[in-house]
Scaffold this active site. Structure first.
Site, PDB file in Angstrom:
ATOM      1  N   GLU A 112     -56.005   6.810   3.632  1.00  0.00           N
ATOM      2  CA  GLU A 112     -55.950   5.383   3.929  1.00  0.00           C
ATOM      3  C   GLU A 112     -55.211   4.722   2.762  1.00  0.00           C
ATOM      4  OE1 GLU A 112     -59.693   3.373   4.579  1.00  0.00           O
ATOM      5  OE2 GLU A 112     -58.651   1.456   4.849  1.00  0.00           O
ATOM      6  N   ARG A 131     -66.605  17.747  -0.191  1.00  0.00           N
ATOM      7  CA  ARG A 131     -65.776  16.955  -1.107  1.00  0.00           C
ATOM      8  C   ARG A 131     -65.808  17.589  -2.484  1.00  0.00           C
ATOM      9  NH1 ARG A 131     -65.413  11.788   0.876  1.00  0.00           N
ATOM     10  NH2 ARG A 131     -64.556  10.885  -1.012  1.00  0.00           N
ATOM     11  N   LYS A 186     -62.311   5.426  -4.402  1.00  0.00           N
ATOM     12  CA  LYS A 186     -61.220   4.467  -4.576  1.00  0.00           C
ATOM     13  C   LYS A 186     -61.753   3.063  -4.826  1.00  0.00           C
ATOM     14  CE  LYS A 186     -59.037   6.015  -0.883  1.00  0.00           C
ATOM     15  NZ  LYS A 186     -58.118   6.077   0.257  1.00  0.00           N
TER      16      LYS A 186
HETATM   17  P1  ATP Z   1     -62.600   7.411  -1.236  1.00  0.00           P
HETATM   18  O1  ATP Z   1     -64.047   7.543  -0.949  1.00  0.00           O
HETATM   19  O2  ATP Z   1     -62.228   7.764  -2.624  1.00  0.00           O
HETATM   20  O3  ATP Z   1     -62.027   6.105  -0.822  1.00  0.00           O
HETATM   21  P2  ATP Z   1     -61.658   8.452   1.200  1.00  0.00           P
HETATM   22  O4  ATP Z   1     -62.199   9.682   1.816  1.00  0.00           O
HETATM   23  O5  ATP Z   1     -62.062   7.180   1.803  1.00  0.00           O
HETATM   24  O6  ATP Z   1     -61.925   8.517  -0.348  1.00  0.00           O
HETATM   25  P3  ATP Z   1     -59.076   8.734   2.314  1.00  0.00           P
HETATM   26  O7  ATP Z   1     -57.827   8.040   1.942  1.00  0.00           O
HETATM   27  O8  ATP Z   1     -59.695   8.408   3.607  1.00  0.00           O
HETATM   28  O9  ATP Z   1     -60.096   8.467   1.136  1.00  0.00           O
HETATM   29  O10 ATP Z   1     -58.904  10.298   2.165  1.00  0.00           O
HETATM   30  C1  ATP Z   1     -57.828  11.050   2.636  1.00  0.00           C
HETATM   31  C2  ATP Z   1     -58.276  12.469   2.792  1.00  0.00           C
HETATM   32  O11 ATP Z   1     -58.706  12.977   1.533  1.00  0.00           O
HETATM   33  C3  ATP Z   1     -59.444  12.567   3.732  1.00  0.00           C
HETATM   34  O12 ATP Z   1     -59.234  13.658   4.597  1.00  0.00           O
HETATM   35  C4  ATP Z   1     -60.616  12.790   2.843  1.00  0.00           C
HETATM   36  O13 ATP Z   1     -61.606  13.518   3.483  1.00  0.00           O
HETATM   37  C5  ATP Z   1     -59.990  13.539   1.667  1.00  0.00           C
HETATM   38  N1  ATP Z   1     -60.765  13.320   0.449  1.00  0.00           N
HETATM   39  C6  ATP Z   1     -61.108  12.145  -0.110  1.00  0.00           C
HETATM   40  N2  ATP Z   1     -61.877  12.324  -1.195  1.00  0.00           N
HETATM   41  C7  ATP Z   1     -62.040  13.663  -1.332  1.00  0.00           C
HETATM   42  C8  ATP Z   1     -62.741  14.513  -2.258  1.00  0.00           C
HETATM   43  N3  ATP Z   1     -63.446  14.001  -3.272  1.00  0.00           N
HETATM   44  N4  ATP Z   1     -62.673  15.844  -2.087  1.00  0.00           N
HETATM   45  C9  ATP Z   1     -61.955  16.370  -1.085  1.00  0.00           C
HETATM   46  N5  ATP Z   1     -61.281  15.642  -0.171  1.00  0.00           N
HETATM   47  C10 ATP Z   1     -61.316  14.310  -0.287  1.00  0.00           C
HETATM   48 MG    MG Z   2     -61.582   6.996   4.069  1.00  0.00          MG
END
Ligand code: ATP
Ligand code: MG
Length: 561
Positions: free
Chosen positions: A42, A266, A276
């Site tokens: 995102e 994760r 984020k």
């Molecule tokens: P955050 O909680 O930091 O905002 P998010 O999952 O909302 O992270 P996205 O931009 O939606 O962020 O993530 C893009 C991809 O990266 C998704 O498939 C998500 O599952 C993966 N991802 C995000 N954080 C992690 C992590 N700590 N370990 C592994 N994969 C991750």
């Molecule tokens: Mg997300």
């Protein structure tokens, strides 16, 4: 959470991880000719180390099995998203060394998603609900009690179509109405209790501008986007496993390409925050200098700090893929970094806490240039020129007046080798009025020149040094962990993650560098001999070089293997 003390590096050669097993099986059974994955960020922030794990996994699997990976921005929330983030994400993926097949956006599919929403309405599978957010939440019930049906649930197809189109045309304010799927308010999986499909949001979108004032929800978006792109293996993090049945339900109900979702744990790292939202707060509150502050776990932050893509990939490979949440030791990442930098980085001598050494038997004004290897692993490789003169700096810590027996560096009447050059002997310790040591008067032994005709004479200690006349003063930014708590996912209820900020995470100091350092063109972190790895900061200006401490040279940590 797994116990961090049990953190192990998997044995080599490593076994297939569960995703590789699934893929190999699918390929063997002829389910697919080749695989297709996607990385779906995102664009509401900069990528962090957790995303690197997901990138390495998605792109890595496609590479390994001859498939492709799309970069798909999950941009269904116009309020938080921005092209600044879109651009940074591309830069970070390229930096990691991966190339996506297509660059796509969930917003590319807004027309198609809208059409599918109307299709569900026409089939009696979706309705417009006028309840407030609060009422909807209450109506969903709990895991133990069934939900209550909305009073608007049995609107006619015609009325639903008319209202949904009016929503799209901007007739209603944010929150006034939503579109929901009509599934089962008593379903044991709460996700099925008439999930929201669309919400009203009068906000400009970074790509579609003001074309839309209704935006699809994640669950109504992700699976269909995967399906449109014929994603064979849609890999996401564990918290989405409860969404999977709904993901499948939309795909089956709409009768579209059957993408499948798989979940992995994760990545969590000790002393590190990976959200984020919180990282944005650190930036906005100016607790750090920006998204690329070298203390940040963002990819632009660790890049500026001097981490290499190779070390991140090595780390991701070592930690493997797990189905259980895990807290990995950041020292394993640092270990990978040292492995990589030790093999590749150029060496230079930098004195950080100087003590003057005068060589009393050195001809005044004489400069002798030594050809020194940039990397000791390649003694015949590229060289740098290091000047030796009669006035030098050594580290204060490399001299001791009342030295214990095992102190093998410089002491009164003692000898030490100055790296790459001569053995010197401390003849006299000069002190100021307060008794501080301000200078050492030493003699050098001309027969100890490396490569000379004399027989090699060895002493126990070798220390680094610089010629004062030739030394360049540089700024050193020394970094320590940003947080003081190992498990930042486990903050006590009455505390805030900011209560665990390390007040000493940045110290600014000075160093005196041999002249070749500032001309280094390797593009990766360099090793300050005997000290650590440092990476030139983009804030550097001619005559004012700034180096960020990437990681210390040594650590007692060793991965179990
Ligand atoms: P955050 O909680 O930091 O905002 P998010 O999952 O909302 O992270 P996205 O931009 O939606 O962020 O993530 C893009 C991809 O990266 C998704 O498939 C998500 O599952 C993966 N991802 C995000 N954080 C992690 C992590 N700590 N370990 C592994 N994969 C991750
Ligand atoms: Mg997300």
């Amino acid at each position: 959470m797994e116990d961090i003390s049990k953190n192990t590096a998997p044995e080599e050669p490593r076994k297939l991880n569960f995703l590789e097993e699934i893929i190999e099986n699918d390929l063997k059974e002829g389910k697919f000719k080749s695989i297709m994955t996607r990385f779906p960020p995102e664009p509401n922030g900069y990528l962090h180390l957790g995303h690197a794990k997901s990138i390495c996994l998605n792109f890595g699997l496609a590479q390994k099995y001859g498939g492709k990976t799309n970069l798909r921005y999950d941009d269904t929330n116009p309020v938080k998203e921005d092209t600044e983030y879109v651009d940074s994400i591309k830069e970070d993926i390229k930096w990691l060394g991966f190339q996506w097949d297509k660059e796509l956006y969930a917003s590319d599919y807004f027309d198609q998603l809208y059409a599918w929403a109307e299709e569900l309405i026409e089939r009696g599978l979706a309705y417009v609900d006028d309840q407030t957010q609060e009422q909807i939440r209450e109506g969903r019930g709990t895991i133990d009690t069934p939900g209550k049906e909305s009073p608007y649930r049995n609107r006619s197809v015609e009325e639903n179509l008319r209202l949904f189109r009016e929503m799209r045309d901007g007739k209603y304010a944010d929150g006034e109405k939503v579109l929901r799927a009509k599934i089962d308010m008593a379903h044991p999986n709460m996700m099925f209790r008439d999930p929201l499909l669309y919400r009203i949001k009068h906000a400009s979108h970074h790509r579609t501008g003001d074309k839309w004032c209704i935006y699809p929800m994640y669950d109504f978006t992700h699976g269909q986007c995967d399906s449109i792109e014929h994603i064979t293996h849609s890999i996401c993090t564990l918290e989405f496993d409860v969404h999977r049945p709904l993901y499948d339900w939309f795909i089956e109900t709409l009768g579209i390409y059957p993408s499948h979702q798989y979940e992995f744990a994760r990545l969590n790292l000790t002393y590190t925050l990976m959200s984020k939202r919180k990282l944005l707060e650190l930036v906005q509150k100016q607790i750090v200098a920006g998204w690329d502050d070298p203390r940040m776990p963002t990819l632009c932050g660790v890049r500026r700090r001097g981490f290499t893509p190779e070390s991140l990939k090595m780390f991701c490979d070592k930690i493997g893929v797990s189905k259980r949440d895990q807290l990995m030791d950041i020292q394993l990442l640092e270990w990978c970094l040292r492995q990589d930098l030790n093999a590749r980085s150029n060496r230079y001598m930098v004195v950080q806490d100087p003590l003057k050494v005068t060589i009393t038997n050195w001809e005044k004004g004489k400069v002798e240039w030594f050809d020194c290897p940039l990397n000791p692993a390649e003694p015949d490789g590229a060289k740098r020129k290091v000047p030796f003169t009669g006035e030098l700096y050594i580290e204060k810590a490399d001299f001791m007046e009342d030295a214990p027996k095992k102190f093998f560096r410089l002491k009164p009447d003692g000898e030490v080798r100055l790296k790459y050059t001569y053995i010197i002997k401390c003849e006299e310790v000069v002190k100021d009025a307060e008794g501080n040591i301000v200078e050492l008067r030493c003699t050098y032994d001309p027969t100890t020149r490396p490569g000379g005709s004399e027989e090699w004479r060895s002493v126990k200690g070798t220390i680094h040094w610089v010629s004062i006349d030739h030394a360049e003063e540089i700024e050193l930014r020394q970094y320590d962990r940003l947080f003081t708590k190992a498990n930042m996912n486990d903050i006590p209820e009455d505390m805030d993650y900011k209560d665990f900020l390390n007040p000493d995470s940045l110290t600014i100091g000075k160093g005196y560098a041999e002249p070749a350092l500032t001309g280094d063109t390797s593009g990766i972190a360099v090793q300050f001999e005997r000290t650590g790895y440092y990476f030139k900061d983009p804030d550097s200006k001619p005559g004012h070089a700034i180096f960020n401490k990437t990681v210390a040279l040594k650590d007692s940590y060793k991965p179990e293997s």
